[in-house]
Design an enzyme around this catalytic site. Structure first.
Site, PDB file in Angstrom:
ATOM      1  N   LYS A  37       1.015  -1.116   0.495  1.00  0.00           N
ATOM      2  CA  LYS A  37       0.072   0.280   0.470  1.00  0.00           C
ATOM      3  C   LYS A  37       0.704   1.059   0.094  1.00  0.00           C
ATOM      4  O   LYS A  37       2.778   1.016   0.374  1.00  0.00           O
ATOM      5  CB  LYS A  37      -1.249  -0.041   0.901  1.00  0.00           C
ATOM      6  CG  LYS A  37       0.120  -0.106   2.082  1.00  0.00           C
ATOM      7  CD  LYS A  37      -0.599   0.183   3.705  1.00  0.00           C
ATOM      8  CE  LYS A  37       0.064  -0.306   5.003  1.00  0.00           C
ATOM      9  NZ  LYS A  37      -1.416  -0.049   6.056  1.00  0.00           N
ATOM     10  N   TYR A 263      15.535  30.497   8.295  1.00  0.00           N
ATOM     11  CA  TYR A 263      13.917  31.081   8.519  1.00  0.00           C
ATOM     12  C   TYR A 263      14.529  31.391  10.267  1.00  0.00           C
ATOM     13  O   TYR A 263      14.476  30.701  10.917  1.00  0.00           O
ATOM     14  CB  TYR A 263      13.668  30.740   8.149  1.00  0.00           C
ATOM     15  CG  TYR A 263      12.434  31.294   6.676  1.00  0.00           C
ATOM     16  CD1 TYR A 263      12.144  32.095   5.893  1.00  0.00           C
ATOM     17  CD2 TYR A 263      12.378  29.625   5.861  1.00  0.00           C
ATOM     18  CE1 TYR A 263      11.892  31.619   4.472  1.00  0.00           C
ATOM     19  CE2 TYR A 263      12.378  29.406   4.603  1.00  0.00           C
ATOM     20  CZ  TYR A 263      12.144  30.802   4.132  1.00  0.00           C
ATOM     21  OH  TYR A 263      11.394  31.351   2.650  1.00  0.00           O
ATOM     22  N   MET A 311      11.386  24.548   2.485  1.00  0.00           N
ATOM     23  CA  MET A 311      10.626  24.108   1.554  1.00  0.00           C
ATOM     24  C   MET A 311      11.049  22.930   0.760  1.00  0.00           C
ATOM     25  O   MET A 311      11.357  21.796   0.530  1.00  0.00           O
ATOM     26  CB  MET A 311       8.961  24.423   0.393  1.00  0.00           C
ATOM     27  CG  MET A 311       8.879  23.343  -0.437  1.00  0.00           C
ATOM     28  SD  MET A 311       7.112  25.227  -1.103  1.00  0.00           S
ATOM     29  CE  MET A 311       6.434  25.490   0.296  1.00  0.00           C
TER      30      MET A 311
END
Length: 371
Positions: A37, A263, A311
């Site tokens: 799966k 950041y 990100m």
């Protein structure tokens, strides 16, 4: 076109096959299936499932109908493909057409399959799940007893499998394992006269296989261990490692003491050092939780992650690493010989399953052949 700055994910299909054979040997006379799966736990069902089939697997487990339909196209006819998440509304025609086996998790699903689970005049097989302590999917004790009391209800379609699921099998000392096993056996015992003779039984997942033969029954259905995750918490991992994830250095810079990184300026360099920026971030499955506490490796050298993982990028302190190893384009091991997926998961406060299933589609994937 290949992005030359993309991280590289290498998947060793021979290791997957070896892990399957090791698990199959451990369960002896029982059969060994495979959970594929979530796109084979993020490693790629199209590449992994045929290798497992060649290694002897004949029973595959997925979560959803879409996964089942895709896997049937990959494997063709022959292997049984079970849908663990049950019978979706309106899904019976597709399930029958693709020769899939739904795992029925509730009385309404059983009733619906009894009504629709036919191809011509031939009833189609299904499995039934009994909940023994997860409080997720599966029949409760009362629902199971009512089903048994309903005469021939378990004989209205071919019963391909009766399954249970362990909650704490990766903790061998947990009393829940024995409690669940005892309850599962009681459920099977009260259904002895109602179950068709020879109905296969399945209880053990990856970790359950290592609890011993009492848990094996007729068919085990490992998942995580196939892909190199440790099935036993706090013990040496008996499985062969399957994957290596390498990010590429995009830039290296010298920084002074007091220089902030990333950041929020959550890291400030305590002394002059060098910072390398890696083209990999939380959009690639390198979790933000690794900010200021995870690490990568360049050969045998550990390089801490400093500042927040963003990100698409992360920063590492390479001030103590030989300069020859730290050049733009060089690969660093995020997962590799010095740090497994389980190790990375611990640093991120999660589990290896989440690390694998978050592996990004942006990686350059390289598959090492099974043989």
């Amino acid at each position: 076109m290949i992005d030359r700055n993309a991280a590289v994910l290498t998947i060793d299909l021979a290791a997957v096959a070896q892990n399957y054979r090791q698990l199959a040997d451990r369960i002896g006379g029982a059969q060994c299936g495979a959970a594929v799966k979530a796109n084979a736990y993020g490693l790629g069902a199209a590449e992994v499932a045929p290798v497992l089939r060649a290694a002897g697997c004949r029973h595959f487990f997925v979560a959803t109908l879409d996964e089942g339909l895709s896997l049937r196209r990959i494997l063709g006819s022959g292997p049984q493909i079970f849908l663990l998440n049950g019978l979706p509304a309106g899904g019976a025609p597709d399930i029958i057409g693709a020769d899939l086996v739904p795992v029925l998790d509730s009385p309404p699903e059983i009733e619906a399959w009894q009504q629709f689970g036919r191809k011509g005049d031939i009833p189609r097989p299904a499995a039934i799940q009994i909940d023994t302590g997860m409080s997720r999917l599966g029949l409760t004790a009362r629902e199971w007893q009512r089903l048994i009391a309903d005469g021939d209800s378990l004989r209205r379609f071919p019963l391909a499998l009766v399954i249970g699921h362990l909650a704490c099998s990766d903790e061998p000392a947990s009393p829940h394992n024995h409690q669940q096993l005892a309850l599962f056996r009681r459920h099977l015992e009260i259904a002895r006269d109602a179950l068709p003779a020879g109905t296969p039984i399945s209880f053990a997942n990856s970790s359950g296989i290592f609890l011993g033969s009492d848990y094996h029954f007729d068919l085990a259905r490992p998942g995580a261990a196939l892909y190199g995750l440790n099935p036993m918490l706090g013990q040496p991992n008996p499985m062969r490692q399957v994957l290596r994830l390498q990010g590429k250095i995009l830039q290296v810079r010298d920084v002074d003491a007091g220089t902030p990184v990333g950041y929020g300026a959550t890291h400030t360099c305590a002394h002059p050092t060098r910072i390398a920026t890696i083209g990999c971030g939380y959009a690639d499955g390198v979790f933000r939780a690794l900010s200021n506490q995870g690490a990568v490796h360049l050969g045998d050298h550990r390089a801490p992650i400093v500042g927040r993982v963003s990100m698409d990028l992360l920063s590492i302190d390479v001030g103590e690493i030989p300069a020859a190893l730290v050049q733009p384009g060089a690969l660093v091991d995020i997962i590799g010989p010095r740090q497994s997926a389980d190790d990375l998961a611990r640093a991120a406060g999660t589990i290896g399953y989440e690390i694998l299933t978050a592996l990004s589609a942006r990686y350059e994937r390289r598959y090492l052949p099974a043989g």
